[in-house]
Scaffold this motif. Structure first.
Motif, mmCIF file in Angstrom:
data_model
loop_
_atom_site.group_PDB
_atom_site.id
_atom_site.type_symbol
_atom_site.label_atom_id
_atom_site.label_comp_id
_atom_site.label_asym_id
_atom_site.label_seq_id
_atom_site.Cartn_x
_atom_site.Cartn_y
_atom_site.Cartn_z
ATOM 1 N N MET B 31 28.470 32.361 5.710
ATOM 2 C CA MET B 31 27.146 32.658 5.198
ATOM 3 C C MET B 31 26.073 31.899 5.975
ATOM 4 S SD MET B 31 27.799 33.250 1.138
ATOM 5 C CE MET B 31 27.107 31.717 0.743
ATOM 6 N N LEU B 32 26.477 30.789 6.573
ATOM 7 C CA LEU B 32 25.516 30.012 7.366
ATOM 8 C C LEU B 32 24.981 30.806 8.555
ATOM 9 C CD1 LEU B 32 27.211 26.481 7.535
ATOM 10 C CD2 LEU B 32 25.440 27.256 5.976
ATOM 11 N N SER B 33 25.743 31.828 9.005
ATOM 12 C CA SER B 33 25.309 32.650 10.141
ATOM 13 C C SER B 33 23.890 33.159 9.981
ATOM 14 C CB SER B 33 26.197 33.890 10.298
ATOM 15 O OG SER B 33 27.528 33.536 10.325
ATOM 16 N N PHE B 34 23.471 33.339 8.736
ATOM 17 C CA PHE B 34 22.169 33.952 8.505
ATOM 18 C C PHE B 34 21.059 32.914 8.387
ATOM 19 C CE2 PHE B 34 25.405 36.783 6.758
ATOM 20 C CZ PHE B 34 25.188 37.882 7.580
ATOM 21 N N PHE B 35 21.414 31.649 8.625
ATOM 22 C CA PHE B 35 20.391 30.615 8.537
ATOM 23 C C PHE B 35 20.210 29.950 9.900
ATOM 24 C CE2 PHE B 35 22.321 31.038 4.289
ATOM 25 C CZ PHE B 35 21.214 31.547 3.643
ATOM 26 N N GLU B 36 19.566 28.805 9.906
ATOM 27 C CA GLU B 36 19.173 28.192 11.168
ATOM 28 C C GLU B 36 19.568 26.730 11.205
ATOM 29 O OE1 GLU B 36 14.971 28.094 13.245
ATOM 30 O OE2 GLU B 36 14.968 29.264 11.404
ATOM 31 N N TYR B 45 17.600 26.624 5.277
ATOM 32 C CA TYR B 45 17.978 27.842 4.566
ATOM 33 C C TYR B 45 16.852 28.877 4.543
ATOM 34 C CZ TYR B 45 22.260 25.540 3.280
ATOM 35 O OH TYR B 45 23.482 24.926 3.339
ATOM 36 N N ASN B 46 16.442 29.360 5.718
ATOM 37 C CA ASN B 46 15.574 30.530 5.700
ATOM 38 C C ASN B 46 16.292 31.682 6.398
ATOM 39 O OD1 ASN B 46 15.400 29.051 7.990
ATOM 40 N ND2 ASN B 46 13.289 29.614 8.452
ATOM 41 N N PHE B 47 16.481 32.734 5.598
ATOM 42 C CA PHE B 47 17.307 33.855 6.033
ATOM 43 C C PHE B 47 16.749 34.517 7.292
ATOM 44 C CE2 PHE B 47 18.617 38.233 6.142
ATOM 45 C CZ PHE B 47 19.948 38.169 5.777
ATOM 46 N N ASN B 48 17.615 34.669 8.325
ATOM 47 C CA ASN B 48 17.213 35.475 9.477
ATOM 48 C C ASN B 48 18.434 35.873 10.293
ATOM 49 O OD1 ASN B 48 17.727 33.597 11.786
ATOM 50 N ND2 ASN B 48 16.302 32.325 10.614
ATOM 51 N N LEU B 49 18.219 36.753 11.236
ATOM 52 C CA LEU B 49 19.340 37.279 12.029
ATOM 53 C C LEU B 49 19.324 36.745 13.453
ATOM 54 C CD1 LEU B 49 19.295 40.941 10.733
ATOM 55 C CD2 LEU B 49 20.943 39.162 10.154
ATOM 56 N N GLU B 50 18.538 35.710 13.670
ATOM 57 C CA GLU B 50 18.332 35.207 15.024
ATOM 58 C C GLU B 50 19.644 34.842 15.718
ATOM 59 O OE1 GLU B 50 16.487 31.403 15.523
ATOM 60 O OE2 GLU B 50 17.069 31.654 17.623
ATOM 61 N N ASN B 51 20.598 34.272 14.943
ATOM 62 C CA ASN B 51 21.862 33.856 15.546
ATOM 63 C C ASN B 51 22.606 35.018 16.189
ATOM 64 O OD1 ASN B 51 21.821 31.089 15.013
ATOM 65 N ND2 ASN B 51 22.286 31.499 12.865
ATOM 66 N N PHE B 52 22.518 36.186 15.540
ATOM 67 C CA PHE B 52 23.229 37.338 16.101
ATOM 68 C C PHE B 52 22.552 37.799 17.383
ATOM 69 C CE2 PHE B 52 24.693 37.111 11.785
ATOM 70 C CZ PHE B 52 26.046 37.406 11.906
ATOM 71 N N VAL B 53 21.222 37.654 17.415
ATOM 72 C CA VAL B 53 20.504 37.988 18.640
ATOM 73 C C VAL B 53 20.902 37.014 19.752
ATOM 74 C CG1 VAL B 53 18.229 38.256 19.684
ATOM 75 C CG2 VAL B 53 18.591 38.907 17.293
ATOM 76 N N ARG B 54 20.933 35.709 19.401
ATOM 77 C CA ARG B 54 21.323 34.690 20.396
ATOM 78 C C ARG B 54 22.718 34.963 20.942
ATOM 79 N NH1 ARG B 54 21.052 29.126 17.505
ATOM 80 N NH2 ARG B 54 21.728 28.172 19.454
ATOM 81 N N ALA B 55 23.614 35.417 20.062
ATOM 82 C CA ALA B 55 25.002 35.623 20.469
ATOM 83 C C ALA B 55 25.130 36.727 21.508
ATOM 84 C CB ALA B 55 25.860 35.933 19.251
ATOM 85 N N MET B 56 24.092 37.590 21.590
ATOM 86 C CA MET B 56 24.148 38.692 22.558
ATOM 87 C C MET B 56 23.743 38.226 23.958
ATOM 88 S SD MET B 56 25.348 41.137 21.026
ATOM 89 C CE MET B 56 26.131 40.481 19.571
ATOM 90 N N TRP B 249 25.928 24.441 13.193
ATOM 91 C CA TRP B 249 26.940 25.171 12.422
ATOM 92 C C TRP B 249 26.611 26.646 12.249
ATOM 93 C CZ3 TRP B 249 29.126 21.743 7.871
ATOM 94 C CH2 TRP B 249 29.582 20.530 8.411
ATOM 95 N N PRO B 250 25.325 26.975 11.999
ATOM 96 C CA PRO B 250 25.024 28.397 11.816
ATOM 97 C C PRO B 250 25.433 29.234 13.035
ATOM 98 C CG PRO B 250 23.217 27.095 10.990
ATOM 99 C CD PRO B 250 24.162 26.142 11.664
ATOM 100 N N PHE B 251 25.124 28.722 14.235
ATOM 101 C CA PHE B 251 25.455 29.517 15.422
ATOM 102 C C PHE B 251 26.963 29.516 15.669
ATOM 103 C CE2 PHE B 251 25.161 30.202 20.184
ATOM 104 C CZ PHE B 251 24.907 31.559 20.045
ATOM 105 N N GLY B 252 27.598 28.376 15.423
ATOM 106 C CA GLY B 252 29.057 28.314 15.543
ATOM 107 C C GLY B 252 29.722 29.321 14.623
#
Lengths: 348, 307, 261
Positions: B31-36, B45-56, B249-252
């Motif tokens: 669930m941490l994936s959606f935070f920063e 704990y502010n919800f966002n999808l940035e990590n998935f963008v970074r992973a690309m 941890w969120p990005f991991g």
């Protein structure tokens, strides 16, 4: 079903008996790097103070940070970590304020050791050992290196025979220093430049090595390594031709510190341990044993001159050490460092 | 009905354990994936999808491809080494087969770190192989055998080879020798029999071995660390570094989530291959006229499609 | 047929090469463990000095003992849970959700499971120690035991069980007398695999262990030894670890033979 029930019962019983064993023991738990204090120091501490204590080992700062952050430091009392991590642990509110009344041996420290910028006045940490990062090399196989570029752009004879530290902060520091930038730079274009320099340096590197570089020098696998001064002494001990030098561009200074976790249930005993480490007698023993410089003036001034002669970097004065820039926590910029290092290590 | 409730009872304790000690903790982490990452390495704990963008980012994609390449090479090498070995064992006298297998598996039961360490001793510039080659005059300068892809792949193959031999052997030993003989009686040359009959029928064993090596290799970070000298980054190292060095941890969590997704797809692909093998075997049984019929038929069919 | 014998010749020499590849590194370490100099490259005379040093090292012996406790308990638990799971699942309809759940422990990166479990245990204020390593190791061991036992069950003839029950045997008797002997080699293989994985594992163990030497395990010690330098004690340790595990496998093989015959 019977089988399941008895199984469940056994599991519970086993768990209970183990936890009983661990909670029952009121021991001071100290986590340090392997070999970073005399092997029997804790035994001696137990005998002399009557406080029961045991040692846990961590291989890297990162490892113990991960564990302490996830567990809120429960179970640990005293931790040995490098200075930027003291700053983080403090900001994350995981370590306790130190009560200097319980550590009278702070009087043994150099006055400069009270003015370290990551923790002015040693409010939450006590310095254990300090020194510099530089080049550790085989004087019988090469001329004395003078610049970070001797490591990053080695001549043909040295290609494939040099190693660099892989820990992100120290790897990046070599790049920054060769370009004349701060080791704590947060400027994106400086980070990018350092990354480029380190990427091209990778081609001539034998390996990234944080821990066994001195053994590579002894065996002859490597001729020059990026090293912490105290650790270079381990090589010198086996081959006097192994020498340490700080490049002309300057370097960083590191401090490895002792902190007490906020969740420690034995804070008084933890203070007693720190006080014990800072005593003159134990300080001398530590220097002779681990061959690192310590900020313990009383101890350093009674080190055998022959020892200083054999390991010249031990004789470096506090002012010489403090001339170098201290590493600080980077806050948000840490992301950029990690990404740069990932890119360097993944490049071909 | 009775048996289905009994099945539930059989699987309940195991599933309960996994639910409690794997699903719940891991879902909390994912669930941490959606935070920063917070300022000092905590979590904001502010919800966002940035990590998935970074992973690309192409860097991470590049590391994934490198890992697939290394794990894939290790898999292929392991299979090329294991298949003939397993085949040789299956051809040996029945009594000796257990002993042969026993000695294949033996090294596997010793410690992984120690087995990996042995290769440092062998491959380094001042190591045994270099010294040996120098002393017999084959080389004058030590070769760089350690701290590169070659060393990492060697380490991976070495560690997982025994299991691959075992997996392939168990497929080959189930094979009915008559199938092979029938094909040879029909005049098919040995290599054709092997390619058209033996190999397809042993595919499930090969697939099981391959998946084992691939899955354990791609998430590995110790072998690249010790034998790669830190010069190679694999997905395992990348994730490890996010959690520990970057304290992100969120990005991991995001990267692990993606890796697990990819591996799940691979595992299901393997399951499909294994099930297909199973169905073929069932069909063979059902023909009942002995496996000869089956093989003749399939040979003919394949001959046709070949022509 | 000449081609036949030629391929046989190839196969046999290939097998020999594989054995050489598997055993050469192990034998090298074993020989070096008796080397006086301690340097891996030069032979300077026979000595058992390193074994003496190793056996004097209390923390290593303590860690070895801890490892054994963790591995034995987690192997027993996961063998039982994993076998039951395999028995239940093999008789159920194919369910890919369930399959995914059973694949997951094998493919979740160790560090993720490690951090997740430590955070979880901390959240529950659960005291850490050897028992928390056991709880964590059982997670991935269940999956491996279950996978191995399932392959054994692939050719299982369920009519045998029905026959036994038709004859009036209770489920437990049927399990003990009929099912268990048939699947036993699979269970044994699975538990050996579980034991090995547990003895090798150190990332999850490091994170889920209690603080302090009372829950340090051998792989944590070995990792630290390998990271911090090439000491000849590692060779001695390697030799002992291998001899112990070889003896164990050898004995279990014996037991297996005794039961299946």
């Amino acid at each position: 079903m019977k089988l399941l029930k008895s199984l469940g019962a056994t599991a519970l019983m086993l768990s209970a008996s183990f936890s009983a064993q661990t909670t029952w023991a009121d021991k001071l738990v100290i986590s340090n790097w392997d070999g970073y204090m005399p092997a029997d120091m804790v035994e001696r501490f137990k005998k002399e103070t009557g406080i029961d204590a045991e040692v846990a080992l961590h291989a890297t700062n990162e490892e113990i940070m991960g564990k302490v952050v996830a567990s809120k430091g429960k179970g640990y009392d005293v931790l040995f970590v490098s200075s930027p991590f003291v700053e983080v642990l403090n900001k994350l509110d995981l370590i306790a304020k130190l009560d200097h009344k319980l550590i009278p041996n702070t009087k043994n420290l150099y006055s400069q050791a009270n003015e370290l910028n990551y923790d002015k006045g040693n409010k939450v940490s006590m310095p254990y050992a300090w020194g510099t990062t530089g080049l550790c090399y085989r004087a019988d196989l090469m001329d004395e290196p003078t610049s970070w570029n001797d490591l990053l752009k080695p001549n043909d004879a040295l290609k494939g025979k040099v190693t660099m530290l892989s820990t992100d902060r120290w790897l990046m520091a070599a790049g920054f220093l060769s370009l004349g930038y701060s080791v704590n730079s947060t400027n994106p274009s400086e980070i990018a430049e350092a990354k480029q320099v380190l990427k091209s340096a990778k081609k001539s590197i034998l390996a990234y090595d944080d821990a066994t570089f001195y053994a590579k020098l002894v065996s002859g696998e490597a001729t020059m390594t990026h090293a912490w001064d105290g650790w270079c002494n381990y090589g010198t001990a086996e081959n006097p031709n192994i020498k340490y030098v700080i490049p002309k561009e300057g370097t960083d200074m590191y401090v490895d510190s002792m902190v007490i976790t906020k969740n420690s249930k034995m804070k008084k005993e933890a203070h007693a341990f720190i006080n014990y480490v800072l005593s003159k007698e134990i300080g001398v023993w530590i220097v002779n044993n681990v061959m690192y410089k310590t900020p313990n003036e009383a101890a350093m001034s009674s080190i055998d001159p022959a020892m200083m002669k054999a390991y010249p970097n031990l004789a470096m004065s506090p002012d010489e050490i403090l001339k170098q820039e201290q590493l600080r926590d980077l806050g948000k910029t840490q992301k950029a460092y990690t990404k740069a290092v990932t890119e360097i290590l993944a490049s071909n | 009905m009775r048996s289905s409730s009994r099945n539930m009872l059989l699987i309940a304790p195991g599933l309960g354990w996994l639910a409690l000690f794997m699903v719940i903790p891991c879902v909390l982490i994912f669930m941490l994936s959606f935070f920063e990452r917070g300022m000092y390495g905590g979590v904001d704990y502010n919800f966002n999808l940035e990590n998935f963008v970074r992973a690309m980012d192409p860097i991470y994609l590049g590391i994934l491809l490198d890992s697939i390449y290394i794990a894939g090479t290790a898999t292929i090498v392991a299979i090329l080494l294991a298949y003939p070995a397993a085949y040789a064992i299956s051809l040996s006298p029945r009594k000796k087969q257990t002993t042969y297998l026993f000695f294949i598996m033996l090294p596997f039961w010793s410690n992984y770190l120690i087995r990996t360490y042995a290769w440092i001793v062998l491959l380094n510039r001042e190591g045994l192989i270099n010294n040996g080659l120098e002393s017999i005059g084959v080389i004058s300068e030590p070769l760089n055998l350690l701290y590169n892809e070659f060393a990492v792949i060697t380490g991976l193959v070495y560690n997982y080879l025994p299991f691959v031999v075992l997996a392939i052997y168990s497929s080959i030993s189930k094979l009915n020798p008559e199938v092979r003989e029938a094909s040879e009686d029909l005049g098919a040359p040995a290599w054709k029999t092997f390619l058209r009959v033996t190999l397809p029928l042993t595919a499930p064993g090969v697939a099981a071995g391959a998946v084992f090596v691939f899955v354990l290799s791609i998430g590995n970070f110790i072998t690249p660390d010790l034998l790669g000298g830190g010069r190679l980054q694999m997905v395992g190292n990348l994730i490890y570094d996010q959690f520990l060095s970057a304290r992100d941890w969120p990005f991991g969590a995001t990267l692990s989530f993606i890796l697990i997704g990819i591996m799940m797809m691979l595992l299901f692909a393997q399951a499909v291959i294994v099930n297909r093998g199973q169905i073929e075997k069932h069909e063979a049984k059902e023909e009942d006229v002995s496996s000869m019929n089956f093989s003749r038929q399939s040979l003919n069919e394949k001959e046709k499609s070949y022509a | 047929m000449p081609s036949f014998s030629l391929s046989n010749l190839y196969l046999n020499s290939h097998l020999k090469v594989v054995y050489f590849f598997l055993y050469m590194p192990i034998i090298v370490l074993m020989v070096l463990s008796f080397n006086k100099a301690g340097l891996p490259t030069v032979w300077s005379g026979f000595s058992v000095e390193w074994y003496g040093k190793l056996l004097d090292n209390e923390s290593i012996l303590n860690a070895a003992w801890n490892t054994l406790i963790v591995a034995v308990i987690s192997t027993i638990l996961s063998s039982i849970l994993g076998t039951l799971l395999a028995l239940g699942i093999e008789r159920m309809k194919v369910n890919s959700g369930l399959d995914a759940l059973l694949f997951a422990p094998m493919i979740i990166p160790d560090i993720v499971l490690a951090i997740a479990l430590l955070s979880f245990f901390t959240m529950l204020d659960f005291t850490l120690g050897l028992h928390s390593i056991v709880l964590s190791h059982v997670v991935f061991n269940i999956a491996f035991v279950c996978a191995v036992v399932r392959t054994r069950l692939k050719n299982f003839d369920y009519s045998v069980i029905e026959a036994s029950e038709d004859l009036g045997a209770g489920s437990f008797t049927t399990f003990r007398r009929v099912t268990l002997p048939i699947i036993f080699p699979g269970v044994l293989a699975g538990s050996l695999l579980a034991f090995t994985l547990s003895v090798d594992e150190f990332i999850i163990a490091f994170f889920t262990a209690g603080a302090g030497s009372s829950s340090t395990t051998l792989p944590m010690q070995i990792y630290s030894m390998i990271r911090f330098g090439v000491t000849p004690e590692i060779n001695a340790m390697a030799t002992i670890v291998m001899l112990v595990s070889f003896t164990m496998v050898f004995l279990s093989q014996r037991i297996n033979k005794g039961i299946t015959q």
